[in-house]
Write a protein that holds these residues in place. Structure first.
Motif, mmCIF file in Angstrom:
data_model
loop_
_atom_site.group_PDB
_atom_site.id
_atom_site.type_symbol
_atom_site.label_atom_id
_atom_site.label_comp_id
_atom_site.label_asym_id
_atom_site.label_seq_id
_atom_site.Cartn_x
_atom_site.Cartn_y
_atom_site.Cartn_z
ATOM 1 N N GLY A 185 0.802 -1.223 0.000
ATOM 2 C CA GLY A 185 0.000 0.000 0.000
ATOM 3 C C GLY A 185 0.830 1.267 0.000
ATOM 4 N N GLY A 186 2.123 1.150 0.139
ATOM 5 C CA GLY A 186 2.970 2.347 0.143
ATOM 6 C C GLY A 186 3.835 2.401 1.385
ATOM 7 N N GLY A 187 4.692 3.419 1.428
ATOM 8 C CA GLY A 187 4.781 4.558 0.528
ATOM 9 C C GLY A 187 3.484 5.344 0.348
ATOM 10 N N THR A 188 3.220 5.656 -0.899
ATOM 11 C CA THR A 188 2.077 6.483 -1.260
ATOM 12 C C THR A 188 0.992 5.625 -1.869
ATOM 13 O OG1 THR A 188 3.563 8.332 -1.705
ATOM 14 C CG2 THR A 188 1.351 8.470 -2.621
ATOM 15 N N ASN A 189 -0.242 5.841 -1.412
ATOM 16 C CA ASN A 189 -1.376 5.105 -1.960
ATOM 17 C C ASN A 189 -2.207 6.020 -2.849
ATOM 18 O OD1 ASN A 189 -3.585 3.162 -2.279
ATOM 19 N ND2 ASN A 189 -2.697 2.126 -0.524
ATOM 20 N N TRP A 190 -3.455 5.658 -3.087
ATOM 21 C CA TRP A 190 -4.241 6.237 -4.175
ATOM 22 C C TRP A 190 -4.592 7.700 -3.967
ATOM 23 C CZ3 TRP A 190 -9.242 8.215 -4.035
ATOM 24 C CH2 TRP A 190 -9.955 8.006 -2.866
ATOM 25 N N THR A 191 -4.579 8.202 -2.745
ATOM 26 C CA THR A 191 -4.906 9.613 -2.526
ATOM 27 C C THR A 191 -3.800 10.534 -3.014
ATOM 28 O OG1 THR A 191 -4.201 9.214 -0.243
ATOM 29 C CG2 THR A 191 -6.561 9.313 -0.648
ATOM 30 N N GLY A 192 -2.577 10.040 -3.151
ATOM 31 C CA GLY A 192 -1.529 10.724 -3.889
ATOM 32 C C GLY A 192 -0.956 11.965 -3.242
ATOM 33 N N ALA A 193 -0.363 12.815 -4.079
ATOM 34 C CA ALA A 193 0.346 14.017 -3.656
ATOM 35 C C ALA A 193 -0.406 15.251 -4.128
ATOM 36 C CB ALA A 193 1.766 14.020 -4.225
ATOM 37 N N ALA A 194 -0.053 16.403 -3.533
ATOM 38 C CA ALA A 194 -0.599 17.696 -3.954
ATOM 39 C C ALA A 194 0.541 18.581 -4.421
ATOM 40 C CB ALA A 194 -1.358 18.352 -2.805
ATOM 41 N N LEU A 195 0.232 19.456 -5.370
ATOM 42 C CA LEU A 195 1.256 20.295 -5.989
ATOM 43 C C LEU A 195 0.841 21.759 -5.919
ATOM 44 C CD1 LEU A 195 3.842 20.384 -7.943
ATOM 45 C CD2 LEU A 195 2.129 20.639 -9.738
ATOM 46 N N ASP A 196 1.760 22.606 -5.461
ATOM 47 C CA ASP A 196 1.544 24.052 -5.473
ATOM 48 C C ASP A 196 2.129 24.608 -6.769
ATOM 49 O OD1 ASP A 196 1.484 26.787 -5.150
ATOM 50 O OD2 ASP A 196 2.103 26.747 -3.059
ATOM 51 N N PRO A 197 1.307 24.979 -7.757
ATOM 52 C CA PRO A 197 1.850 25.437 -9.036
ATOM 53 C C PRO A 197 2.527 26.799 -8.933
ATOM 54 C CG PRO A 197 -0.534 25.672 -9.004
ATOM 55 C CD PRO A 197 -0.172 24.928 -7.763
ATOM 56 N N GLU A 198 2.245 27.555 -7.886
ATOM 57 C CA GLU A 198 2.863 28.872 -7.762
ATOM 58 C C GLU A 198 4.301 28.783 -7.253
ATOM 59 O OE1 GLU A 198 0.516 31.859 -5.950
ATOM 60 O OE2 GLU A 198 -1.366 31.144 -6.807
ATOM 61 N N SER A 199 4.631 27.724 -6.527
ATOM 62 C CA SER A 199 5.995 27.565 -6.016
ATOM 63 C C SER A 199 6.721 26.384 -6.629
ATOM 64 C CB SER A 199 5.967 27.386 -4.490
ATOM 65 O OG SER A 199 5.311 26.178 -4.139
ATOM 66 N N GLY A 200 5.991 25.493 -7.292
ATOM 67 C CA GLY A 200 6.618 24.292 -7.827
ATOM 68 C C GLY A 200 7.007 23.299 -6.756
ATOM 69 N N VAL A 201 6.273 23.280 -5.621
ATOM 70 C CA VAL A 201 6.571 22.362 -4.527
ATOM 71 C C VAL A 201 5.527 21.248 -4.512
ATOM 72 C CG1 VAL A 201 6.797 22.077 -2.026
ATOM 73 C CG2 VAL A 201 7.718 24.119 -3.144
ATOM 74 N N LEU A 202 6.010 20.009 -4.417
ATOM 75 C CA LEU A 202 5.173 18.815 -4.335
ATOM 76 C C LEU A 202 5.102 18.369 -2.883
ATOM 77 C CD1 LEU A 202 3.778 16.580 -6.209
ATOM 78 C CD2 LEU A 202 5.881 15.284 -5.834
ATOM 79 N N TYR A 203 3.883 18.095 -2.401
ATOM 80 C CA TYR A 203 3.683 17.659 -1.018
ATOM 81 C C TYR A 203 3.203 16.211 -1.040
ATOM 82 C CZ TYR A 203 3.959 22.652 -0.152
ATOM 83 O OH TYR A 203 4.383 23.968 -0.098
ATOM 84 N N VAL A 204 4.009 15.316 -0.454
ATOM 85 C CA VAL A 204 3.766 13.882 -0.586
ATOM 86 C C VAL A 204 3.513 13.249 0.782
ATOM 87 C CG1 VAL A 204 4.558 11.749 -1.636
ATOM 88 C CG2 VAL A 204 5.481 13.925 -2.444
ATOM 89 N N PRO A 205 2.271 12.856 1.092
ATOM 90 C CA PRO A 205 2.035 12.034 2.279
ATOM 91 C C PRO A 205 2.463 10.594 2.007
ATOM 92 C CG PRO A 205 0.049 13.230 1.604
ATOM 93 C CD PRO A 205 1.015 13.273 0.467
ATOM 94 N N SER A 206 3.018 9.939 3.021
ATOM 95 C CA SER A 206 3.403 8.536 2.890
ATOM 96 C C SER A 206 3.365 7.892 4.266
ATOM 97 C CB SER A 206 4.798 8.387 2.267
ATOM 98 O OG SER A 206 5.783 8.985 3.087
#
Length: 650
Positions: free
Chosen positions: A444-465
């Motif tokens: 199941g992860g690591g990362t599962n189906w709910t995935g990551a979120a991305l801030d397009p204004e800063s180019g930062v990816l936020y990854v729950p795991s």
């Protein structure tokens, strides 16, 4: 902190400025950023957020036989022009007033009459929305393998779509299949006037013949089949040579069971393709097995492959990419990049130029352990990104075991004495042929189906795991029940640590911020409290340790990072009731500082969304569900939260 400052100073490139006040796609936008521009809820007032309304799922009150067990309420809500659209666990659809929670209309295809859906049973993750400026449609792939098109205003089936409003999809696989092994339970993707549909195919099957997970696409105005993409190459197609002994003829799965991201500007869909039959054994399908465990970019109008990348060759670990990738734009080494990033169960973030498919940073093929299972042949190498670094534990050694006290350390060592601690990509063993192995991350992860979120204004990816050690093994099956040489014996059994504590060091759940301009980790923080009050460690006065949470849903706004968190025990895990309520955890998106939580009445099982209606910013998330009829579980409820009206300025 210099890398963080550089990432935050990177201006957004054209076309990547985030979603509007609506939430018309499962990820907020077709590129799956899970980003909202809304900023009425901020660090100074989030603690004042309260429940604005609750909507009890119609699945809770639908009369069905006792054998129909309603699953968790996993829907990802959509919101368009003051209406919230959801699917229920029984693959029903409802439209809800976004300001009051009143039901506007419902639709019930009565899918439950066809029997229990494959894999996780009666659960559904949502619908898709389409408009051409005049017509509006809500699109639902049902448990009984039909694609339904509903008028968004009335909930009535579109008479011009297919056969009076729906299309039977199974015949378009081009192969006779056992229908009970396949279903649909994720929202489809919309690209122009085309809707693209993935599927569920049962895991853990006992035969090498299994339904293929071919991706199908349909014309939205008519329901006509637009194209089929063969996730297992057929006949003379590219890639059949990677299925030795013509195993492409009968092998199955390789389905897209989760969500799909879309680049509307270029008309490209990005398919996260899952593992081939069987998850843990592949002696009947030797070779690399394209497009198993790959990302495939296809033309939305024709279904033609534009590029692909295989994350795992000849998969033996159920490391399918379980979530849609995130599209982004950033400046890397002074050059603009239109990118796509795929996070995975094995805690890698693979980053590509989304037009060419070229890796943004080098991906190395590294040697991995061989298989000792008779008839099996594991791939000698697997891909390892050089950037970003892994964002959770990979493999397990004695150094990973808890060491809060000498006594706990000794007990942890005693527990793992019954297992082999092995690196990532160590193949499963036959039960009894040596010690069973511990796999980390789990399936199941690591990362599962709910995935990551991305801030397009800063180019930062936020990854729950999350970090959960499991053990797997194989056994020879009864030949009267299976034509495989080996099937799972241990199927991802969790390995507990001493006295009910985790086996490995914290954090046991985490959030990692990754700058996509640099490929560097900017910060990492625990997500969840964890067993801080457990009698064996309470005296240590530990801070947040993180909690294993299979479905943490992230949402990033102009001001904050929100991540859902389940109910949990901070003390004795054997206690009857958790002592920490479910919440939406609130973080400073620049530093990762935990600011506090917005309490939820029940455990969330899906991604949360944000939308604006009547001058108020709302957060909405599906909670509860499960086997609450006949014991266990709680009623499924969609919860909408907002600031009090005097706080919101409306």
């Amino acid at each position: 902190m210099a890398a963080l400052a550089a990432a935050l100073s990177c201006p957004p490139l054209p076309g990547q400025t985030g979603a509007s006040g609506d939430w018309p796609a499962f990820g907020g936008d077709p590129g799956n950023t899970k980003y909202s521009k809304l900023d009425r809820i901020d660090r100074d007032n989030f603690q004042d957020v309260e429940i604005a309304w609750r909507w009890r799922s119609i699945a809770a009150d639908t009369e069905v036989p006792d054998s129909v067990r309603r699953g968790q309420f996993k829907t990802i809500p959509l919101e368009v022009d003051g209406r919230v659209f959801v699917a229920t666990s029984l693959s029903q659809v409802a439209a809800i007033d976004a300001g009051t929670g009143d039901t506007l209309w419902t639709y019930d295809p009565e899918s439950w009459r066809a029997g229990r859906p494959a894999n996780e049973g009666f659960q559904h993750r949502g619908v898709a929305y389409w408009t051409d400026g005049e017509r509006e449609r809500v699109l639902l792939p049902t448990h009984h393998r039909r694609l339904v098109s509903l008028d968004a205003a009335t909930g009535k089936p579109d008479p011009d779509f297919g056969d009076g409003g729906d299309v039977e999809m199974t015949p378009h696989l081009g192969r006779e299949v056992m229908e009970s092994r396949t279903t649909h339970s994720s929202p489809p993707a919309v690209c122009g006037n085309t809707v693209i549909v993935g599927s569920i195919v049962a895991d853990g099957v006992m035969h090498k013949e299994s339904p293929p997970g071919f991706v199908r696409a349909y014309d939205i105005p008519t329901g006509d089949l637009a194209w089929v993409f063969h996730t297992i190459p057929q006949d003379d197609e590219f890639g059949t040579e990677t299925w030795e002994n013509e195993s492409w003829r009968y092998s199955g799965n390789t389905n897209v069971w989760s969500t799909i991201a879309v680049d509307e500007e270029t008309g490209t869909a990005y398919l996260p393709v899952s593992t081939a039959t069987n998850d843990l054994y592949g002696g009947h399908r030797l070779g690399d097995n394209l497009y198993s465990e790959s990302i495939v970019a296809v033309d939305c109008q024709t279904g033609e492959r534009r590029w692909h990348y295989q994350f795992v060759h000849h998969g033996l670990w159920d490391c399918d990419p379980s979530t849609a990738p995130n599209l982004f734009e950033a400046t890397v080494d002074g050059e603009p990049v239109r990118g796509v990033v795929q996070v995975t169960k094995q805690a890698f973030a693979f980053v590509f130029d989304r037009t060419s498919g070229e890796p943004v940073w080098e991906i190395e093929e590294r040697e991995v352990p061989p298989s000792d299972v008779p008839g099996e042949r594991a791939a000698p190498t697997q891909p390892f990104p050089t950037k970003p670094a892994p964002y959770d534990r990979q493999g397990i050694t004695e150094d990973d075991l808890i060491d809060w006290t000498p006594e706990l350390r000794a007990e942890a060592l005693e527990i793992v004495g019954d297992y082999d601690l092995v690196p990532l990509y160590t193949p499963p063993r036959v039960e009894g042929a040596g010690k069973p192995t511990i796999q980390l991350p789990s399936e199941g992860g690591g990362t599962n189906w709910t995935g990551a979120a991305l801030d397009p204004e800063s180019g930062v990816l936020y990854v729950p795991s999350y970090t959960l050690p499991v053990t797997v093994s194989l056994t020879r099956p009864d030949p009267n029940r299976s034509n495989l040489n080996f099937v799972p014996e241990r199927w991802y059994e969790g390995v507990d640590g001493p006295r009910g504590l985790p086996l490995v060091k914290p954090p046991h759940g985490r959030i990692t911020a990754i700058g996509l301009s640099t490929g560097e980790h900017l910060w990492m923080v625990p997500h969840g409290v964890g067993p801080v009050n457990h009698p064996a460690i309470a005296h240590l006065k530990l801070r947040r340790l993180g909690k294993v949470n299979h479905q943490p849903g992230a949402l990033v706004t102009r001001t904050l990072l929100f991540v859902t968190a389940m109910r949990e025990h901070s003390g004795d895990p054997a206690a009857d009731e958790p002592d920490i309520p479910a919440e939406i955890s609130v973080y400073d998106k620049g530093t990762g500082e935990y600011l506090g939580g917005i309490e939820l009445p029940d455990t969330p099982h899906s991604n949360l969304i944000s939308y604006e209606h009547g001058g108020r910013q709302y957060l909405a998330v599906a909670t509860g569900g499960g086997r609450y009829y006949g014991g266990g579980g709680t009623p499924p409820v969609l919860v909408a939260l907002a600031l009090p009206r005097k706080e919101s300025g409306s």
